[in-house]
Scaffold this motif. Structure first.
Motif, mmCIF file in Angstrom:
data_model
loop_
_atom_site.group_PDB
_atom_site.id
_atom_site.type_symbol
_atom_site.label_atom_id
_atom_site.label_comp_id
_atom_site.label_asym_id
_atom_site.label_seq_id
_atom_site.Cartn_x
_atom_site.Cartn_y
_atom_site.Cartn_z
ATOM 1 N N ALA A 136 29.308 -3.378 2.653
ATOM 2 C CA ALA A 136 27.924 -3.835 2.567
ATOM 3 C C ALA A 136 27.862 -5.352 2.429
ATOM 4 O O ALA A 136 28.711 -5.978 1.782
ATOM 5 C CB ALA A 136 27.226 -3.163 1.397
ATOM 6 N N ARG A 137 26.832 -5.934 3.009
ATOM 7 C CA ARG A 137 26.638 -7.381 2.955
ATOM 8 C C ARG A 137 25.261 -7.693 2.359
ATOM 9 O O ARG A 137 24.325 -6.911 2.465
ATOM 10 C CB ARG A 137 26.751 -8.002 4.350
ATOM 11 C CG ARG A 137 28.150 -7.910 4.941
ATOM 12 C CD ARG A 137 29.157 -8.737 4.144
ATOM 13 N NE ARG A 137 30.500 -8.729 4.718
ATOM 14 C CZ ARG A 137 31.450 -7.869 4.363
ATOM 15 N NH1 ARG A 137 31.200 -6.950 3.424
ATOM 16 N NH2 ARG A 137 32.643 -7.936 4.919
ATOM 17 N N LEU A 138 25.164 -8.860 1.761
ATOM 18 C CA LEU A 138 23.944 -9.262 1.083
ATOM 19 C C LEU A 138 22.740 -9.234 2.023
ATOM 20 O O LEU A 138 21.624 -8.902 1.615
ATOM 21 C CB LEU A 138 24.116 -10.666 0.491
ATOM 22 C CG LEU A 138 22.966 -11.203 -0.368
ATOM 23 C CD1 LEU A 138 22.743 -10.327 -1.595
ATOM 24 C CD2 LEU A 138 23.250 -12.636 -0.787
ATOM 25 N N ASP A 139 22.956 -9.550 3.295
ATOM 26 C CA ASP A 139 21.851 -9.619 4.256
ATOM 27 C C ASP A 139 21.604 -8.304 4.990
ATOM 28 O O ASP A 139 20.836 -8.267 5.954
ATOM 29 C CB ASP A 139 22.088 -10.735 5.267
ATOM 30 C CG ASP A 139 23.368 -10.529 6.073
ATOM 31 O OD1 ASP A 139 24.056 -9.496 5.872
ATOM 32 O OD2 ASP A 139 23.700 -11.407 6.903
ATOM 33 N N ARG A 150 27.607 -5.416 -3.660
ATOM 34 C CA ARG A 150 27.759 -4.124 -4.328
ATOM 35 C C ARG A 150 26.981 -4.209 -5.635
ATOM 36 O O ARG A 150 27.320 -5.001 -6.515
ATOM 37 C CB ARG A 150 29.233 -3.806 -4.601
ATOM 38 C CG ARG A 150 30.071 -3.665 -3.332
ATOM 39 C CD ARG A 150 31.550 -3.593 -3.655
ATOM 40 N NE ARG A 150 31.870 -2.413 -4.431
ATOM 41 C CZ ARG A 150 33.020 -2.239 -5.089
ATOM 42 N NH1 ARG A 150 33.938 -3.199 -5.074
ATOM 43 N NH2 ARG A 150 33.244 -1.146 -5.764
ATOM 44 N N GLY A 151 25.951 -3.403 -5.745
ATOM 45 C CA GLY A 151 25.102 -3.436 -6.934
ATOM 46 C C GLY A 151 23.776 -2.774 -6.654
ATOM 47 O O GLY A 151 23.725 -1.723 -6.013
ATOM 48 N N ALA A 168 18.873 -9.065 -5.560
ATOM 49 C CA ALA A 168 20.093 -8.290 -5.323
ATOM 50 C C ALA A 168 21.044 -8.604 -6.480
ATOM 51 O O ALA A 168 21.574 -9.706 -6.559
ATOM 52 C CB ALA A 168 20.715 -8.652 -3.982
ATOM 53 N N VAL A 169 21.228 -7.630 -7.355
ATOM 54 C CA VAL A 169 22.010 -7.850 -8.567
ATOM 55 C C VAL A 169 23.414 -7.276 -8.363
ATOM 56 O O VAL A 169 23.585 -6.059 -8.209
ATOM 57 C CB VAL A 169 21.335 -7.200 -9.791
ATOM 58 C CG1 VAL A 169 22.136 -7.499 -11.056
ATOM 59 C CG2 VAL A 169 19.905 -7.709 -9.933
ATOM 60 N N ALA A 237 15.639 -10.614 -11.710
ATOM 61 C CA ALA A 237 16.393 -9.452 -12.191
ATOM 62 C C ALA A 237 17.843 -9.834 -12.462
ATOM 63 O O ALA A 237 18.470 -10.552 -11.675
ATOM 64 C CB ALA A 237 16.332 -8.331 -11.162
ATOM 65 N N ALA A 238 18.374 -9.336 -13.575
ATOM 66 C CA ALA A 238 19.753 -9.677 -13.950
ATOM 67 C C ALA A 238 20.294 -8.658 -14.932
ATOM 68 O O ALA A 238 19.543 -7.970 -15.635
ATOM 69 C CB ALA A 238 19.793 -11.073 -14.586
#
Length: 748
Positions: A136-139, A150-151, A168-169, A237-238
């Motif tokens: 998986a990629r952030l975009d 990953r999250g 995206a955490v 978010a965190a």
């Protein structure tokens, strides 16, 4: 219409937290196992195979529609609901289905975003997605130069045809699943419990990650992450907490629960190795129930009970293990929060474990009662063993069906289909409906079947791994009546995340009353002439209620139905509540018993009309007595002689028990002294109540406030009453609340 609610009550949490102890128990193999009793020839046996043309067997379920999975998608996963939308996760993205017409759902849009499992939850216009795939990629673009992700992703879905990722955490083990917690005491934030079960990332990829052993300073296993999402700024978010839910309370070791097969049970009872291994270093699923301040975690090798009164810092309060369970997978509370069902995903969902050779307590549900904050094993439940060796089959995801007075769950079993079962008696669960298809292939092992089957606003929806998306409705049977299903359908919600349970309540209605009458008949507590009279009067009341001018006659019929149903029964109480709703005559009553040493008491009645003025209670030696005045009640009778005949009217009332956090006082302690404030001939007040301390039943039984004959009925009459409560001097301190229902009836 009834609604799903999340009240602010935390009494159960406080009670459990006060115990302050943590125990690890073992559920015994010798306990009851329940398997649905198959018919002489179970119709699920021998179904023909096929991807979209497999044979079908159903009982108590009508299949409404199937939408085949769109080309380019992968494995379907979990479902969340918002308004008329079913949001279905897929290893390659998310599908948005319009289910405003359950018989003809429509695919609205697809968000392409590979990541697996892509389990979803929704709060308002925020959508949350679990990601654990290393590809998986952030975009959301596979193979792009964007960082590995990953999250938990956060999307704004104000426009479902164009979702926008707003946060995206990243987490050290990704997110296999997640749980959304909406804390009633903190509406400004959303909390997410992250269950990551994959391998630990390197510190080079994500700072702070550690694949060290339990002895290390801060290993990334043996914990869950807690993410806080500010509602007003979700981009912030965190992760705020890394909770060590599995720690040993005595030694402090982070790996304090089960760490694989034990010396007593080195192999699964089937003789094979455990698969997956019951090694508690993460939770697979956590279900939160904010109403009771508890969560239940299905955590690989253990089932755990969690105090979530502080949502950012969940605390384990009990844990259980079972040698029959290979992999504790998911959890579901009953609506009262007194039971929890854990599932065992033996084989990880890929094995054909519903064959006759597999015992009914392998790959099954474990049903536990919650007793004094501890999990007490009651029984197992598994579908009948009629599946082939080509069908992956084991317990998986399900939800409650809100039938009043009963604990009922609908559940997915992969290619074992869908099973609906009643666990009201936790020691003796029974299947009451099912739907099943034949295997995808008769000659090869092909993964498929239902990932999730969930109830939502009167229907059941299923996420099928391979075939697509299904909709169903339950149908009347010997196990579920039409009235029970109608009452269940009155419970509605604008949002459902099954792992974030919301308490459902049934408001007074004809469907509710009739459902409870059906249950009394089934139980044998309402029979013969009494049953017939109850149903006759309810039918009459329902017909009359269509015209507001018939209100007196409607209430009279409900009173007769309540009497026939039996004083104090669930059906009778529901009918009295319905009469109060239709007449608008339910008066809240609240009494406070303070801690003061002199035992002084004060009674208040919540504002109703002009309100109630109360005096200070007095200590009368053997009891506390406090008094007040009921609000004025006005009866206006403008009926002509043809309508009224030779009859008049009567006003009567009855109270519920008064309850507090720590207990209750019976309505028999509450009484009234009726008075007619506009006296005239043919109009008379009812008798003064005799309370329990004086040998009577007080307002626990229906009591007359006033009545008018044919000579005194016409025009307006103002009624009132002195209200008094007599309590023993040893009554526990607390604030006691109840409701006094006053109804107007025509009389012959």
């Amino acid at each position: 219409m009834s609604t799903l609610t999340t009240p602010r009550s935390r009494w159960r949490t406080r009670t459990l937290a006060a115990a302050g102890a943590v125990f690890l128990g073992i559920s015994m193999m010798s306990a009851t196992t329940a398997v649905a009793d198959p018919m002489p020839t179970d119709p699920r046996e021998g179904l023909s195979a096929g991807l979209y043309d497999a044979g079908v067997a159903a009982s108590g379920v009508e299949h409404l529609a199937t939408l085949q999975k769109t080309a380019g998608l992968s494995t379907n996963s979990d479902i969340a609901f918002k308004d008329d939308m079913a949001i279905v996760g897929n290893y390659n993205g998310i599908q948005f289905y319009d289910v405003s017409n359950p018989s003809a759902p429509e695919l609205v849009s697809i968000l392409n975003c590979p990541g697996s499992q892509n389990d979803v939850s929704v709060v308002g216009n925020l959508l949350f997605m679990s990601v654990e795939s290393t590809a998986a990629r952030l975009d959301c673009v596979p193979g792009s130069s964007a960082p590995v992700f990953r999250g938990v992703r956060v999307f704004d879905i104000s426009n479902v045809t164009n979702p926008v990722q707003v946060a995206a955490v990243q987490t050290c083990r990704g997110s296999h699943t997640h749980t959304v917690l909406q804390d009633p005491d903190d509406t400004e934030n959303i909390y997410i419990y992250v269950s990551g079960t994959a391998g630990v990332r390197s510190a080079e990829q994500l700072a702070g990650c550690s694949n060290e052993t339990a002895e290390a300073a801060n290993p990334s296993r043996w914990r869950i992450e807690v993410i806080k999402v500010p509602v007003a700024n979700p981009a912030a978010a965190a992760v705020v907490t890394e909770s060590r839910l599995f720690a040993d309370a005595t030694t402090g070791r982070v790996d304090g629960l089960q760490n694989g097969p034990t010396a007593e049970s080195p192999r699964h009872p089937s003789g094979a190795n455990y698969s997956p291994s019951p090694n508690t270093n993460a939770c697979h699923d956590i279900t939160v129930y904010p109403e009771i301040g508890l969560a239940a975690g299905a955590c690989q090798g253990n089932g755990i009970l969690i105090d979530i009164s502080d949502p950012a810092n969940p605390k384990r309060i009990d844990a259980v293990a079972d040698p029959n369970f290979s992999y504790w997978h998911s959890a579901t509370f009953n609506n009262d929060g007194t039971k929890v069902i854990f599932t065992d995903e033996w084989g990880g969902g890929g094995g054909a474990y519903c064959q006759p050779i597999h015992q009914s307590n392998w790959g099954a549900n474990g049903i536990f009662d919650i007793v004094d904050g501890k999990l007490k094993f009651a029984s197992y439940y598994k579908i009948p063993n009629v599946q082939t060796n080509r069908e992956n089959c084991v317990a998986h995801n399900g939800s409650l069906v809100p039938v009043p007075g009963r604990d009922i769950m609908v559940q997915a079993w992969y290619q074992g289909g869908m099973s609906v079962f009643d666990f009201t008696d936790s020691a003796n669960p029974k299947e009451i409906a099912f739907f099943d298809r034949g295997p995808i292939s008769a000659t090869a092992n092909a993964s498929g079947g239902f990932w999730s089957t969930y109830w939502y606003n009167g229907n059941i929806y299923g996420s099928e791994l391979t075939r697509g998306f299904d909709s169903f409705k339950l149908t009347p049977s010997a196990f579920l009546t039409e009235n029970e299903l109608a009452a269940a359908a009155e419970v509605s919600s604008t949002q459902t995340n099954v792992q974030g349970q919301a308490h459902f309540e049934h408001e007074p209605s004809f469907a509710l009353a009739k459902a409870l009458v059906d249950q009394a008949e089934r139980a044998g507590t309402l029979t013969g002439d009494a049953l017939a009279e109850t149903r006759l009067q309810i039918a009459l009341a329902e017909e009359l209620s269509a015209d507001p001018l018939n209100e007196p006659a409607t209430l009279a019929a409900l009173a007769k139905a309540a009497e026939a149903a039996g004083e104090g029964t669930d059906a009778s109480n529901a009918l009295i509540a319905l009469a109060g709703k239709l007449s608008g005559g339910s008066i809240p009553v609240e009494a406070t018993v303070p801690q003061a040493a002199d035992g002084s008491l004060a009674l208040t009645v919540a504002d109703f009309g002009d309100g109630v003025s109360l005096s200070q209670a007095e200590n009368a030696g053997d009891r506390f007595v406090f008094e007040g005045e009921l609000p004025d009640l006005t009866v206006t009778d403008s009926r002509n002689a043809r309508q009224a005949g030779d009859g008049g009217w009567a006003v009567a009332g009855r109270s519920t028990d008064l309850t507090s956090v720590g207990g209750s006082v019976e309505a028999a302690n509450l009484g009234w002294s009726p008075v007619v404030k506009t006296p005239r001939a043919g109009l008379a007040a009812g008798p003064e109540s005799v309370v329990e301390l004086d040998g009577g039943q007080g307002l626990a039984r229906t009591s007359r406030l006033a009545h008018a004959t044919a000579d005194g009925r016409m025009g307006s009459a103002t009624l009132g009453a002195g209200l008094f409560l007599h309590l023993p001097v040893n009554t526990d301190p607390g604030t006691y609340s109840g409701a006094l229902t006053v109804s107007l009836f025509p009389v012959d």
